[in-house]
Enzyme design. Sequence first.
Site, PDB file in Angstrom:
ATOM      1  N   LYS A  88      22.755-112.138 -28.028  1.00  7.70           N
ATOM      2  CA  LYS A  88      23.411-113.286 -28.661  1.00  7.70           C
ATOM      3  C   LYS A  88      22.417-114.378 -29.053  1.00  7.70           C
ATOM      4  O   LYS A  88      22.631-115.103 -30.029  1.00  7.70           O
ATOM      5  CB  LYS A  88      24.470-113.862 -27.724  1.00  7.70           C
ATOM      6  N   GLU A 110      33.076-119.875 -30.010  1.00 11.85           N
ATOM      7  CA  GLU A 110      34.032-119.126 -29.202  1.00 11.85           C
ATOM      8  C   GLU A 110      33.237-118.201 -28.299  1.00 11.85           C
ATOM      9  O   GLU A 110      32.094-117.858 -28.616  1.00 11.85           O
ATOM     10  CB  GLU A 110      34.980-118.322 -30.085  1.00 11.85           C
ATOM     11  N   SER A 371      22.837-104.050 -25.052  1.00 17.00           N
ATOM     12  CA  SER A 371      23.030-105.382 -25.638  1.00 17.00           C
ATOM     13  C   SER A 371      22.956-106.516 -24.634  1.00 17.00           C
ATOM     14  O   SER A 371      22.733-107.670 -25.014  1.00 17.00           O
ATOM     15  CB  SER A 371      24.367-105.439 -26.371  1.00 17.00           C
TER      16      SER A 371
END
Length: 385
Positions: A88, A110, A371
């Site tokens: 991210k 969000e 991830s």
Amino acid sequence: MHDPGATGRFGDYGGRYVPEALIPACAEVEEAFRAAWADAGFRRDLDRLLTVYAGRPTALTPAWNLSAELGVTVLLKREDLAHTGSHKINNVLGQALLARRMGRTRLLAETGAGQHGVATATAAALLGLSATVFMGQKDMARQALNVHRMRLLGAEVVEVTSGSRTLKDATSEAMRHWVTCVDEAYYCLGSVMGPHPYPWMVREFQRVIGEEARAQCAAELPAAIPDYVVACVGGGSNAAGTFAGFAGTAAQLVGVEAAGGAAISGGQVAVMHGHRSYAIQDEHGQILEAESVAAGLDYPGIGPEHAHLHDLGRARYVTVTDDEVIDAVRRLARSEGILPALESAHAIAWVLRAARDGELPLGATVLVTLSGRGDKDMTTLMEIS
């Protein structure tokens, strides 16, 4: 995987389905991103942050023990080693720099699993911005560690109690709030979804994963390109970034959805959160609640470019169950000493099943994007145990 142009369309998907008040805001973000992405100085600043702050390039780690057990070569692209613990940060650093370039003073975001929220709070602290993160009540309970991390970093975390109290409703609330403050706030969307230009822009910020992995595979593999490239998919940003590095090769692209939120495998075309794509819905066209042990995949839709890749047959989308995911966490932890996030374990779970069932040929090479790391999921894993 191209520039979708002014319409923001990937084939039949994408677009800009937002209230009239947000159309100028989205157009302004698109104009600013196009200018920034063509600016060598902006790209240089981002590359430096990704290197000296986020810790790129992330490693390509051979899963030696698991590979020997399965009879295939498994390579892990280690986004879990990036600062804040997931991919991210790649997207958020890019968007935060863009927000500052646009003169915005506050980031809105969000979050589901909390990793995008943590990355947003981190970038805001670094660049002198404030941050407001919307998170579903259900996700706040199961990701309490990340809620505390966001608050320690100075972000305001807004509890969303409507609907499913998960990522879908957090996204809706964040977009509603953006309408009220477009002049001073920048909406830092966390995945390849939402109105144009977000699906394209987020993929471009995440492209670094695929480009790094392709160069690393060229150095590691005799054939230079893996036979399979696998990543988990909720909205789909880590998968889109990975696939972008391999879409022009012969590698087979596999996106792994949660069985309880399988937008492509079990959904139909719908408009949701500003874009047109696949989503799970009932016979009346009402969006259904997704169910997944992984908060980051507890989302009923999927990014529009993934829908386009599916229709083209360029990428294949499969599902795994929660039980398979929990087993994959244990298998990777005990074979390699690597504890993956529940989201990332979806990709591992498919590899385990495909190797067992002969879907992966013996001797095949498989690149898996890991991830994120599993620290955030300890409470969930302890309760299940």
